[in-house]
Design a protein around this motif. Structure first.
Motif, PDB file in Angstrom:
ATOM      1  N   ASP A 145      -9.713   1.775   9.142  1.00  0.00           N
ATOM      2  CA  ASP A 145      -9.650   2.982   9.973  1.00  0.00           C
ATOM      3  C   ASP A 145      -8.742   2.813  11.188  1.00  0.00           C
ATOM      4  N   PHE A 146      -8.134   1.620  11.330  1.00  0.00           N
ATOM      5  CA  PHE A 146      -7.331   1.342  12.525  1.00  0.00           C
ATOM      6  C   PHE A 146      -5.883   0.977  12.195  1.00  0.00           C
ATOM      7  N   ARG A 147      -5.499   1.132  10.954  1.00  0.00           N
ATOM      8  CA  ARG A 147      -4.177   0.657  10.537  1.00  0.00           C
ATOM      9  C   ARG A 147      -3.035   1.463  11.165  1.00  0.00           C
ATOM     10  N   LYS A 148      -3.294   2.688  11.549  1.00  0.00           N
ATOM     11  CA  LYS A 148      -2.256   3.522  12.168  1.00  0.00           C
ATOM     12  C   LYS A 148      -2.266   3.417  13.694  1.00  0.00           C
ATOM     13  N   ARG A 149      -3.159   2.622  14.239  1.00  0.00           N
ATOM     14  CA  ARG A 149      -3.222   2.433  15.689  1.00  0.00           C
ATOM     15  C   ARG A 149      -2.183   1.402  16.132  1.00  0.00           C
ATOM     16  N   TYR A 150      -1.927   1.373  17.432  1.00  0.00           N
ATOM     17  CA  TYR A 150      -1.023   0.380  18.012  1.00  0.00           C
ATOM     18  C   TYR A 150      -1.846  -0.765  18.604  1.00  0.00           C
ATOM     19  N   PRO A 151      -1.262  -1.961  18.731  1.00  0.00           N
ATOM     20  CA  PRO A 151      -2.019  -3.115  19.228  1.00  0.00           C
ATOM     21  C   PRO A 151      -2.755  -2.842  20.537  1.00  0.00           C
ATOM     22  N   SER A 152      -2.149  -2.096  21.451  1.00  0.00           N
ATOM     23  CA  SER A 152      -2.781  -1.837  22.747  1.00  0.00           C
ATOM     24  C   SER A 152      -4.062  -1.020  22.622  1.00  0.00           C
ATOM     25  N   GLU A 153      -4.263  -0.393  21.478  1.00  0.00           N
ATOM     26  CA  GLU A 153      -5.455   0.423  21.256  1.00  0.00           C
ATOM     27  C   GLU A 153      -6.597  -0.376  20.628  1.00  0.00           C
ATOM     28  N   LEU A 154      -6.355  -1.658  20.338  1.00  0.00           N
ATOM     29  CA  LEU A 154      -7.356  -2.507  19.695  1.00  0.00           C
ATOM     30  C   LEU A 154      -7.830  -3.603  20.640  1.00  0.00           C
ATOM     31  N   SER A 155      -9.045  -4.040  20.437  1.00  0.00           N
ATOM     32  CA  SER A 155      -9.581  -5.170  21.203  1.00  0.00           C
ATOM     33  C   SER A 155      -8.880  -6.459  20.775  1.00  0.00           C
ATOM     34  N   HIS A 160      -6.509  -3.801   0.430  1.00  0.00           N
ATOM     35  CA  HIS A 160      -7.724  -4.575   0.160  1.00  0.00           C
ATOM     36  C   HIS A 160      -8.116  -5.415   1.379  1.00  0.00           C
ATOM     37  N   LEU A 161      -7.136  -6.067   2.002  1.00  0.00           N
ATOM     38  CA  LEU A 161      -7.416  -6.921   3.159  1.00  0.00           C
ATOM     39  C   LEU A 161      -7.846  -6.099   4.372  1.00  0.00           C
ATOM     40  N   PHE A 162      -7.255  -4.931   4.560  1.00  0.00           N
ATOM     41  CA  PHE A 162      -7.686  -4.051   5.649  1.00  0.00           C
ATOM     42  C   PHE A 162      -9.168  -3.692   5.486  1.00  0.00           C
ATOM     43  N   GLU A 163      -9.574  -3.413   4.252  1.00  0.00           N
ATOM     44  CA  GLU A 163     -10.979  -3.092   3.999  1.00  0.00           C
ATOM     45  C   GLU A 163     -11.868  -4.293   4.297  1.00  0.00           C
ATOM     46  N   LEU A 164     -11.491  -5.456   3.791  1.00  0.00           N
ATOM     47  CA  LEU A 164     -12.300  -6.659   3.997  1.00  0.00           C
ATOM     48  C   LEU A 164     -12.433  -7.008   5.469  1.00  0.00           C
ATOM     49  N   ALA A 165     -11.359  -6.811   6.220  1.00  0.00           N
ATOM     50  CA  ALA A 165     -11.341  -7.177   7.637  1.00  0.00           C
ATOM     51  C   ALA A 165     -11.882  -6.075   8.544  1.00  0.00           C
ATOM     52  N   GLY A 166     -12.315  -4.953   7.969  1.00  0.00           N
ATOM     53  CA  GLY A 166     -12.861  -3.873   8.779  1.00  0.00           C
ATOM     54  C   GLY A 166     -11.816  -3.145   9.603  1.00  0.00           C
ATOM     55  N   LEU A 167     -10.584  -3.106   9.108  1.00  0.00           N
ATOM     56  CA  LEU A 167      -9.489  -2.492   9.861  1.00  0.00           C
ATOM     57  C   LEU A 167      -8.913  -1.252   9.184  1.00  0.00           C
ATOM     58  N   GLU A 174      -0.504  -1.454  10.788  1.00  0.00           N
ATOM     59  CA  GLU A 174      -0.014  -1.525   9.412  1.00  0.00           C
ATOM     60  C   GLU A 174       1.429  -2.013   9.366  1.00  0.00           C
ATOM     61  N   GLU A 175       2.267  -1.506  10.244  1.00  0.00           N
ATOM     62  CA  GLU A 175       3.668  -1.921  10.271  1.00  0.00           C
ATOM     63  C   GLU A 175       3.796  -3.399  10.643  1.00  0.00           C
ATOM     64  N   ASN A 176       2.962  -3.865  11.571  1.00  0.00           N
ATOM     65  CA  ASN A 176       2.956  -5.285  11.918  1.00  0.00           C
ATOM     66  C   ASN A 176       2.561  -6.151  10.725  1.00  0.00           C
ATOM     67  N   VAL A 177       1.533  -5.724  10.025  1.00  0.00           N
ATOM     68  CA  VAL A 177       1.033  -6.504   8.888  1.00  0.00           C
ATOM     69  C   VAL A 177       2.076  -6.599   7.777  1.00  0.00           C
ATOM     70  N   LEU A 178       2.787  -5.510   7.544  1.00  0.00           N
ATOM     71  CA  LEU A 178       3.749  -5.468   6.435  1.00  0.00           C
ATOM     72  C   LEU A 178       5.138  -5.976   6.814  1.00  0.00           C
TER      73      LEU A 178
END
Length: 277
Positions: free
Chosen positions: A146-156, A137-144, A114-118
């Motif tokens: 539930d992951f907005r509070k995660r750090y990049p290393s925690e995502l594929s 809205h974009l987080f919902e559309l992109a399926g993210l 979320e911080e990266n996006v904003l």
């Protein structure tokens, strides 16, 4: 006969296009070589007009100047000759109305998704309630969502790239420039992200310039596909993609889809044959 309908008109969408027309008029780019070597011409005499809200892809052999052209449109490179306009503005440098997605997500590891996006909106002092609502809205559309509070290393890698697309769109740019954003991903993840990108673009149809080596990807996403020659690169041909929208995974097995892929592959192949003689 295939049941896929076709159209040559501007892309229909759920909302009116919000992008701007792009015009390249006689654009060329020559690089000086250190040490006194002969200058290298990457682009020569490119003329191109894109409609507002159009999804346009560029394909061609490696080193043909696709990324150079994209960087000229972005205002990251000055053209050696010619002029580029976005709407009524002559491109002379980067502009916040143009979003860019690169091959790698380039997310800051110490910030949450979320911080990266904003972050770009925060730097531009435009982080208001409307921007936050758009991000939701974009987080919902992109399926993210539930992951907005995660750090990049925690995502594929695929999820990181989705986040980079959301970051580029959250400022509501008129134009979105994408430089092989899915090239490092496996085919399954790549096709899934193509579908995600189509949903995002259909929801808010920006003018998109998309660079790829994957011809099937270009056909699936685009209204038109520009085929470039080898260096010095110029537009060899522009191919209409008259396939109805919205598009879904079933299109990839449609005969008209494969006809277009085959035609574009032939255009690139014919050019290579001609240059190797």
């Amino acid at each position: 006969m295939s049941s896929v309908m076709t159209t040559h008109d501007a892309p229909p969408a759920t909302t009116p296009p919000t992008g701007r027309a792009i015009v390249l008029d006689g654009v060329s780019k020559t690089y000086d070589v250190k040490g006194g070597g002969a200058p290298v011409t990457a682009l020569t005499s490119v003329d191109l007009t894109l409609r507002a809200g159009e999804f346009f892809s560029l394909v061609g052999p490696s080193g043909c100047g696709k990324s150079t052209l994209l960087n000229v449109v972005a205002g990251l490179l000055d053209a050696s000759t010619g002029q580029t306009r976005i709407g009524d503005r002559t491109v002379s440098g980067p502009d916040r109305a143009t979003g860019i997605v690169f091959q790698k997500a380039t997310l800051l590891t110490w910030l949450t998704i979320e911080e990266n996006v904003l972050l770009p909106s925060k730097i531009a002092k435009r982080l208001d309630d409307e921007t936050r609502a758009r991000a939701d809205h974009l987080f919902e559309l992109a399926g993210l969502a539930d992951f907005r509070k995660r750090y990049p290393s925690e995502l594929s890698g695929g999820m990181q790239q989705r986040a980079s697309i959301v970051r580029a769109l959250v400022g509501d740019p008129d134009v979105l420039l994408m430089d092989e954003p899915f090239s490092a991903l496996d085919e399954f993840t790549r096709e899934g992200l193509n579908d995600e990108l189509m949903r995002l673009w259909t929801d808010s149809p920006k003018t998109v310039v998309f660079i790829t080596h994957n011809i099937a990807e270009a056909v699936y996403l685009s209204d038109r596909v520009g085929v470039m020659t080898s260096r010095p690169g110029t537009l060899k041909e522009i191919v209409d993609v008259p396939l109805a929208r919205p598009r879904g995974p079933e299109l990839r097995s449609d005969e008209h889809f494969y006809e277009l892929v085959s035609r574009i592959r032939g255009l690139i192949g014919h050019h290579h044959e001609g240059t190797n003689r």
